[in-house]
Write a protein that holds these residues in place. Structure first.
Motif, PDB file in Angstrom:
ATOM      1  N   UNK A 129       0.834  -1.205   0.000  1.00 38.33           N
ATOM      2  CA  UNK A 129       0.000   0.000   0.000  1.00 38.33           C
ATOM      3  C   UNK A 129       0.869   1.256   0.000  1.00 38.33           C
ATOM      4  N   UNK A 130       1.889   1.249   0.841  1.00 36.38           N
ATOM      5  CA  UNK A 130       2.786   2.401   0.943  1.00 36.38           C
ATOM      6  C   UNK A 130       3.516   2.634  -0.373  1.00 36.38           C
ATOM      7  N   UNK A 131       4.026   1.574  -0.997  1.00 31.88           N
ATOM      8  CA  UNK A 131       4.745   1.710  -2.263  1.00 31.88           C
ATOM      9  C   UNK A 131       3.830   2.216  -3.372  1.00 31.88           C
ATOM     10  N   UNK A 132       2.611   1.683  -3.423  1.00 37.10           N
ATOM     11  CA  UNK A 132       1.647   2.137  -4.431  1.00 37.10           C
ATOM     12  C   UNK A 132       1.293   3.606  -4.233  1.00 37.10           C
ATOM     13  N   UNK A 133       1.096   3.999  -2.979  1.00 45.70           N
ATOM     14  CA  UNK A 133       0.771   5.386  -2.686  1.00 45.70           C
ATOM     15  C   UNK A 133       1.926   6.307  -3.084  1.00 45.70           C
ATOM     16  N   UNK A 134       3.141   5.930  -2.760  1.00 44.71           N
ATOM     17  CA  UNK A 134       4.297   6.749  -3.108  1.00 44.71           C
ATOM     18  C   UNK A 134       4.467   6.856  -4.620  1.00 44.71           C
ATOM     19  N   UNK A 135       4.226   5.753  -5.314  1.00 46.00           N
ATOM     20  CA  UNK A 135       4.312   5.773  -6.777  1.00 46.00           C
ATOM     21  C   UNK A 135       3.270   6.732  -7.358  1.00 46.00           C
ATOM     22  N   UNK A 136       2.044   6.634  -6.865  1.00 40.62           N
ATOM     23  CA  UNK A 136       0.981   7.504  -7.362  1.00 40.62           C
ATOM     24  C   UNK A 136       1.289   8.971  -7.061  1.00 40.62           C
ATOM     25  N   UNK A 137       1.740   9.280  -5.847  1.00 42.69           N
ATOM     26  CA  UNK A 137       2.028  10.679  -5.502  1.00 42.69           C
ATOM     27  C   UNK A 137       3.179  11.217  -6.337  1.00 42.69           C
ATOM     28  N   UNK A 138       4.171  10.408  -6.619  1.00 45.04           N
ATOM     29  CA  UNK A 138       5.288  10.853  -7.456  1.00 45.04           C
ATOM     30  C   UNK A 138       4.803  11.179  -8.876  1.00 45.04           C
ATOM     31  N   UNK A 139       3.994  10.282  -9.451  1.00 42.40           N
ATOM     32  CA  UNK A 139       3.455  10.516 -10.791  1.00 42.40           C
ATOM     33  C   UNK A 139       2.561  11.748 -10.825  1.00 42.40           C
ATOM     34  N   UNK A 140       1.744  11.918  -9.776  1.00 43.25           N
ATOM     35  CA  UNK A 140       0.847  13.071  -9.714  1.00 43.25           C
ATOM     36  C   UNK A 140       1.638  14.374  -9.577  1.00 43.25           C
ATOM     37  N   UNK A 141       2.675  14.367  -8.769  1.00 42.10           N
ATOM     38  CA  UNK A 141       3.510  15.553  -8.592  1.00 42.10           C
ATOM     39  C   UNK A 141       4.163  15.950  -9.921  1.00 42.10           C
ATOM     40  N   UNK A 142       4.681  14.959 -10.659  1.00 39.36           N
ATOM     41  CA  UNK A 142       5.278  15.244 -11.977  1.00 39.36           C
ATOM     42  C   UNK A 142       4.244  15.818 -12.939  1.00 39.36           C
ATOM     43  N   UNK A 143       3.044  15.258 -12.901  1.00 43.98           N
ATOM     44  CA  UNK A 143       1.974  15.760 -13.762  1.00 43.98           C
ATOM     45  C   UNK A 143       1.634  17.215 -13.412  1.00 43.98           C
ATOM     46  N   UNK A 144       1.519  17.510 -12.133  1.00 46.24           N
ATOM     47  CA  UNK A 144       1.160  18.863 -11.699  1.00 46.24           C
ATOM     48  C   UNK A 144       2.238  19.891 -12.055  1.00 46.24           C
ATOM     49  N   UNK A 145       3.500  19.470 -12.129  1.00 47.00           N
ATOM     50  CA  UNK A 145       4.561  20.401 -12.502  1.00 47.00           C
ATOM     51  C   UNK A 145       4.395  20.891 -13.928  1.00 47.00           C
ATOM     52  N   UNK A 146       3.770  20.090 -14.778  1.00 49.19           N
ATOM     53  CA  UNK A 146       3.558  20.462 -16.172  1.00 49.19           C
ATOM     54  C   UNK A 146       2.145  20.971 -16.431  1.00 49.19           C
ATOM     55  N   UNK A 147       1.302  20.950 -15.424  1.00 48.93           N
ATOM     56  CA  UNK A 147      -0.077  21.394 -15.562  1.00 48.93           C
ATOM     57  C   UNK A 147      -0.134  22.913 -15.401  1.00 48.93           C
ATOM     58  N   UNK A 148      -0.520  23.671 -16.434  1.00 46.94           N
ATOM     59  CA  UNK A 148      -0.530  25.131 -16.328  1.00 46.94           C
ATOM     60  C   UNK A 148      -1.597  25.666 -15.378  1.00 46.94           C
TER      61      UNK A 148
END
Length: 180
Positions: free
Chosen positions: A37-56
């Motif tokens: 659960x922890x690994x999946x959550x960390x993976x999702x948050x990392x992907x979401x953070x990268x997405x938000x960096x490119x989201x205007x």
């Protein structure tokens, strides 16, 4: 396998032949143990953070590229080579094609008139092609349902002229549209 709420219980054998139940959801993520659960959550948050960096539209990131300021040539324009630029060019060429087609229809169904509005049927110098909006609307609506919008665009480009800001079917059928 048992399932509830889009989750499937999978019995997983570990190295010591003990079986531990794991849950798997529709995304294929295994959520059996706390560590998973922890690994999946960390993976999702990392992907979401990268997405938000490119989201205007994200308010919690700083722009990674230089933002054009008012007055610059690139202000209000899409990035060169982007899909937005390509869609804009395609739209521009489609609108230009429709404006040319409208001008051809006016030339075909219109009547030659003097520049002051009197028509005698001859096509000499000092004559322009004109048509009443009602006649143009009835003819062109079979080609496109955007007659008024295309007329406004053609007037903005200096290709046609007519009185008034907007033309309405029925009310403005008598308005003369002149091909310049």
């Amino acid at each position: 396998m048992m399932g509830t709420n889009n989750q499937t219980t999978i019995i997983k054998e570990t190295g010591n032949n003990k079986q531990s139940p794991q849950l798997s959801d529709d995304t294929g993520l295994s959520i059996g143990s706390v560590k998973d659960l922890k690994e999946n959550w960390q993976k999702w948050t990392h992907e979401h953070r990268e997405y938000q960096e490119h989201n205007p539209f994200s308010h919690n990131t700083r722009p990674t590229a230089a933002v054009p300021q008012k007055g610059q040539d690139t202000y209000g324009r899409p990035l060169v080579g982007s899909m937005t630029e390509l869609r804009g060019k395609d739209a521009h060429s489609n609108i230009s094609r429709e404006v040319r087609q409208l001008c051809e229809v006016i030339r075909d169904i219109g009547e030659p008139r003097d520049k002051d509005g009197a028509g005698d049927g001859a096509d000499d110098d000092g004559k322009v092609m004109s048509v009443h909006f009602g006649k143009l609307f009835e003819h062109y609506v079979t080609i496109s349902n955007k007659v008024v919008g295309i007329l406004l665009r053609a007037r903005k480009q200096g290709l046609v002229d007519f009185q008034g800001e907007m033309l309405w079917q029925g009310r403005d059928d008598h308005v003369v549209i002149t091909l310049l």
